[in-house]
Scaffold this motif. Structure first.
Motif, short mmCIF file in Angstrom:
data_model
loop_
_atom_site.label_atom_id
_atom_site.label_comp_id
_atom_site.label_asym_id
_atom_site.label_seq_id
_atom_site.Cartn_x
_atom_site.Cartn_y
_atom_site.Cartn_z
N GLY A 214 0.81 -1.20 0.00
CA GLY A 214 0.00 0.00 0.00
C GLY A 214 0.85 1.26 0.00
O GLY A 214 2.00 1.25 0.46
N TRP B 257 -7.61 -1.70 2.73
CA TRP B 257 -6.42 -2.57 2.64
C TRP B 257 -6.66 -3.89 3.37
O TRP B 257 -6.25 -4.95 2.89
CB TRP B 257 -5.21 -1.86 3.23
N THR C 203 -2.86 0.79 -3.94
CA THR C 203 -2.18 -0.49 -3.77
C THR C 203 -1.36 -0.73 -5.04
O THR C 203 -1.86 -0.53 -6.14
CB THR C 203 -3.18 -1.64 -3.59
#
Length: 347
Positions: free
Chosen positions: A23, A61, A321
């Motif tokens: 990330g 995430w 990401t």
């Protein structure tokens, strides 16, 4: 919030096999304050709401199909206004409490706003020092210079490298190694930095680029010492020898094509010279310029500057990401950060 369409790592990948993912987020600049504006009064800043965007990013995430190896926090985690209001520690605590909900380790870089709030000694002892995650490999004399007996944290630079999987390495650089921010005025680096800045910037306000031939020489930027550049060169030599692909990370962009001239590292040309003398570097990730930017340079290095959370409206987002493959990096952005495929051009 922007609608996030259903997306899978294989959507843009062709026949490549996913190696890992990580990330990216930058310039959160949280403060428990009403909205304000940037230095020039031209862009709105959502200081309080930035914490909500961070929480949303962490939630996203944690829900991803493929587990993240780590997250890169690219600096300016809380805003400098916290120092004026004596809320630096409480603001940092609130942000770190959000990050603690993330199911992946976090690598932190330091930006100018960290140094508005804290001394380098403080940062070295804080949760924003993620150097414990570094790889321990022998690199020679320049690496040993990082830990010379008798040196204080005030004179050190904060840089390290790590390899999440074989054949890939990440290097975090200290873009404020040369800076008058966060260093004790008695240190040699402070004196050298102040001398350089005043030679390049005769303005009374050292944050003003007015009339400068080299607009990057303002107080809110910084640079890289020769000692750090030597260390950087040794790590890249190791990666060349071991046929690794390298992603370099720093708060300040180092290529004019990926940012505005007033948001470049002081001695960006020196960093580019080191990068371009090696074959291994595929990407340089930065923050600092809240509008973001991108440039593929003549040596095949992708320079990606991330949009900042603090100037992201509440109904949008600004994180991403990056999926790593044998032949490319694939950025899946959210909100203001657009999707991007970055092929490795070196063989």
């Amino acid at each position: 919030m922007d609608e996030t369409p259903t997306w899978r790592p294989g959507a843009l990948t062709g026949n490549s096999e996913l190696c890992f993912s990580f990330g990216v987020i930058s310039d959160i600049q949280y403060a428990d304050l009403e909205d304000g504006y940037n230095f020039w009064g031209s862009r709105r800043r959502y200081y309080r709401h930035s914490l909500h965007l961070l929480q949303s990013a962490v939630n996203e995430w944690n829900k991803e199909d493929s587990q993240l190896e780590f997250v890169l926090q690219l600096g300016d985690i809380i805003d400098g206004f916290n120092a004026q209001h004596k809320t630096s520690e409480s603001a940092l605590r609130r942000v770190m409490n959000k990050f603690k909900k993330l199911r992946a380790p976090i690598h932190h870089t330091w930006g100018n706003h960290e140094l508005y709030n804290f001394t380098r000694d403080y940062l070295t002892q804080s949760e924003l020092n993620s150097k414990s995650l570094e790889d321990q490999i022998f690199l020679g004399s320049a690496a040993r210079g990082q830990n010379s007996p008798g040196d204080t944290a005030e004179e050190h630079y904060y840089a390290y490298h790590f390899s999440p999987v074989p054949k890939f390495r990440f290097i975090l650089l200290d873009a404020y190694d040369l800076s008058i921010l966060g260093r004790d005025k008695s240190t040699q680096k402070y004196q050298d930095s102040l001398k350089l800045l005043k030679e390049k910037n005769p303005n009374e306000n050292l944050n003003s680029p007015t009339g400068l031939a080299e607009p990057q020489f303002v107080e809110f930027n910084g640079g890289f010492s020769q000692a750090q550049l030597d260390w950087f060169n040794e790590v890249l030599t190791f990666s060349d020898t071991n046929q690794e692909k390298v992603v370099v990370v720093g708060h300040i962009p180092v290529h004019p094509g990926s940012t505005e001239s007033v948001c470049l590292a002081w001695n960006y040309k020196d960093v580019l010279s080191v990068i371009h003398s090696h074959q291994c570097v595929v990407c340089f990730l930065a923050g600092h310029l809240h509008d973001g930017g991108y440039y593929l340079d003549s040596h095949g290095v992708h320079h990606l500057t991330l949009e900042g959370i603090v100037e992201t409206p509440p109904q949008s987002q600004a994180f991403g990401t990056i999926y790593v493959y044998d032949d490319k990096l694939v950025l899946k952005g959210r909100g203001r950060i657009l999707d991007k495929v970055m092929y490795y051009t070196k063989h």
